[in-house]
Scaffold this active site. Sequence first.
Site, mmCIF file in Angstrom:
data_model
loop_
_atom_site.group_PDB
_atom_site.id
_atom_site.type_symbol
_atom_site.label_atom_id
_atom_site.label_comp_id
_atom_site.label_asym_id
_atom_site.label_seq_id
_atom_site.Cartn_x
_atom_site.Cartn_y
_atom_site.Cartn_z
ATOM 1 N N ASN A 25 0.822 -1.082 -0.176
ATOM 2 C CA ASN A 25 -0.027 -0.111 0.006
ATOM 3 C C ASN A 25 0.829 1.153 -0.080
ATOM 4 O O ASN A 25 1.300 1.699 0.990
ATOM 5 C CB ASN A 25 -0.780 0.041 1.210
ATOM 6 C CG ASN A 25 -1.840 1.181 1.281
ATOM 7 O OD1 ASN A 25 -1.822 2.026 0.309
ATOM 8 N ND2 ASN A 25 -2.790 0.895 2.422
ATOM 9 N N HIS B 299 -13.039 2.564 -0.244
ATOM 10 C CA HIS B 299 -13.023 1.459 0.842
ATOM 11 C C HIS B 299 -13.864 0.019 0.401
ATOM 12 O O HIS B 299 -14.031 -0.814 1.180
ATOM 13 C CB HIS B 299 -13.878 1.926 1.973
ATOM 14 C CG HIS B 299 -13.063 3.012 2.942
ATOM 15 N ND1 HIS B 299 -14.149 3.884 3.500
ATOM 16 C CD2 HIS B 299 -12.172 3.236 3.263
ATOM 17 C CE1 HIS B 299 -13.146 4.905 4.040
ATOM 18 N NE2 HIS B 299 -12.074 4.451 3.955
ATOM 19 N N ARG C 42 -2.550 -2.252 -3.314
ATOM 20 C CA ARG C 42 -3.616 -1.438 -3.401
ATOM 21 C C ARG C 42 -3.760 -0.372 -4.170
ATOM 22 O O ARG C 42 -2.805 0.589 -4.049
ATOM 23 C CB ARG C 42 -3.935 -1.004 -1.825
ATOM 24 C CG ARG C 42 -5.037 -0.186 -1.680
ATOM 25 C CD ARG C 42 -5.178 0.577 0.023
ATOM 26 N NE ARG C 42 -6.286 1.376 -0.054
ATOM 27 C CZ ARG C 42 -6.230 2.526 0.329
ATOM 28 N NH1 ARG C 42 -5.383 2.819 1.334
ATOM 29 N NH2 ARG C 42 -7.790 2.917 0.641
ATOM 30 N N GLU D 163 -8.248 -5.498 4.732
ATOM 31 C CA GLU D 163 -8.048 -5.356 3.275
ATOM 32 C C GLU D 163 -7.054 -5.945 2.905
ATOM 33 O O GLU D 163 -6.654 -6.403 1.594
ATOM 34 C CB GLU D 163 -7.918 -3.835 3.280
ATOM 35 C CG GLU D 163 -9.241 -3.162 3.562
ATOM 36 C CD GLU D 163 -9.231 -1.708 3.623
ATOM 37 O OE1 GLU D 163 -9.380 -0.913 2.786
ATOM 38 O OE2 GLU D 163 -9.004 -1.098 4.792
ATOM 39 N N ARG E 229 -11.371 8.557 20.101
ATOM 40 C CA ARG E 229 -11.231 8.444 21.397
ATOM 41 C C ARG E 229 -11.082 9.608 22.430
ATOM 42 O O ARG E 229 -11.993 9.882 23.361
ATOM 43 C CB ARG E 229 -9.735 7.810 21.961
ATOM 44 C CG ARG E 229 -9.981 6.335 21.528
ATOM 45 C CD ARG E 229 -8.594 5.570 21.381
ATOM 46 N NE ARG E 229 -8.001 6.079 20.042
ATOM 47 C CZ ARG E 229 -7.058 5.428 19.459
ATOM 48 N NH1 ARG E 229 -6.581 4.419 19.754
ATOM 49 N NH2 ARG E 229 -6.659 5.871 18.265
ATOM 50 N N GLY F 291 -11.231 1.279 12.682
ATOM 51 C CA GLY F 291 -11.062 1.738 13.889
ATOM 52 C C GLY F 291 -12.244 1.955 14.945
ATOM 53 O O GLY F 291 -12.096 1.868 16.190
ATOM 54 N N ARG G 119 -12.285 15.161 7.692
ATOM 55 C CA ARG G 119 -13.157 15.553 6.385
ATOM 56 C C ARG G 119 -14.301 15.970 6.764
ATOM 57 O O ARG G 119 -15.273 15.541 7.638
ATOM 58 C CB ARG G 119 -13.005 14.612 5.429
ATOM 59 C CG ARG G 119 -11.417 14.346 4.887
ATOM 60 C CD ARG G 119 -11.455 13.068 3.865
ATOM 61 N NE ARG G 119 -10.678 12.245 4.495
ATOM 62 C CZ ARG G 119 -10.421 11.005 4.239
ATOM 63 N NH1 ARG G 119 -11.476 10.312 3.128
ATOM 64 N NH2 ARG G 119 -9.636 10.072 4.622
#
Length: 406
Positions: free
Chosen positions: A7, A180, A91, A384, A285, A331, A241
């Site tokens: 990747n 994704h 990827r 992935e 978090r 995550g 974003r």
Amino acid sequence: MKVLVLNCGSSSVKYQFISTDDKKVLAKGLIERIGSSGAILTHQRYDGDTIKITGEILDHDIAIEYVIAVLLSKNHGVIKDRSEIEAVGHRVVHGGEDFSGSVLITDAVIQTLRNNIELAPLHNPPNIKGIIACQKHLPGIPQVGVFDTAFHQKMPPKAYLYGIPYILYKKYKIRRYGFHGTSHLFVSKRAAQLMNQPYEKLKIITCHLGNGCSVAAIDGGISIDTSMGFTPLEGLLMGTRCGDLDPSIPLHVMGKEELTLAEVNTMLNKHSGLMGISGVSNDMREIIKAMNEGNERAKFAFEVFCYKIKKYIGAYTAALGGLDAIVFTGGIGENSSEVRKEVISNLEFLGIELDEGKNNLTNGERIISKDNSKVKVFVIPTNEELVIALDTAQIVSENQVLVNKN
Ligand code: AMP
């Protein structure tokens, strides 16, 4: 087959060396800060042996040399000869409209990737550099491109066309693509296995919630809609974003703040999302911690984040004409019981009932809906790299059969 999965980002290369027969990761690692004299390679072997090397890695060509060298290393490696790398799977972020599945990389494919650079100017160039470097350092070893966009290429025009002049689609390929794809494909297939039902018969909504976030509506194994669009900026709120926006807002802000195109692009991609609303962090978090300490803006960020996912679940249930399962991954999706609870709350009228006890467990793959919930809800860690390795092995095997036949 032993497959090297790569990747390649603008200043990093992530790799995993996977034995596809037993799905075992033999080694994995990351090179960061490519282009500087302080580049760092972190490498871990299957038995836990770990090394960290700092040095000058000025480009992707040298980075790939390092990856091969560490795999060959006497003390930390897993192979004795580079021919043990039987295939390389890359990827690739954007396949445009040219690829609806993974492909064996040829010169023609590389040219098509170059033609698509305009669609992903930050991502496709390093992907291509990685491919060229492997041609040089692993000559004759087959390479396969696995695209983030491919799984969504079967979306119908009603899902991918924007309400702008059609000529812009024809001239500049401006349409929705979605991203994704390998993750949405992997976790939706896995949900069907866990349900012990045929994938082709199920209606599934997958929520990939990580640094980037997207939702996909999957009908019988086909992605019929997804929340990211022309770029990975559309859709859900993300770490930095903005997600869905009234398109007149950037124009308005550019006028008011006298921003350039590049500045407004940075604002929407890097200073918005959880970070932009909360002013605290782009990390969920930190947002939850600050919210629990009474920070109002962190609470707004959390609520906007979850509310948008809930709205997409409603919209995609309608688009699918029913729903059998929801999957959380990434995550945040895998680790945040708070987000999952907020998203799933008050959806009982759709037959979605969360089991709070199961939701609060911290271990990985599991069902988190009540036994009698009509719609099953799952947490499924995404993988992935494994999808890329398996696709690569399959395509290389198919092509070897063809070569042998001819
Ligand atoms: P990913 O891009 O899939 O690696 O996801 C990274 C993001 O997952 C981080 O930025 C965090 O926001 C989020 N994350 C990881 N662990 C947790 C956790 N325990 N609770 C909430 N969010 C988490």
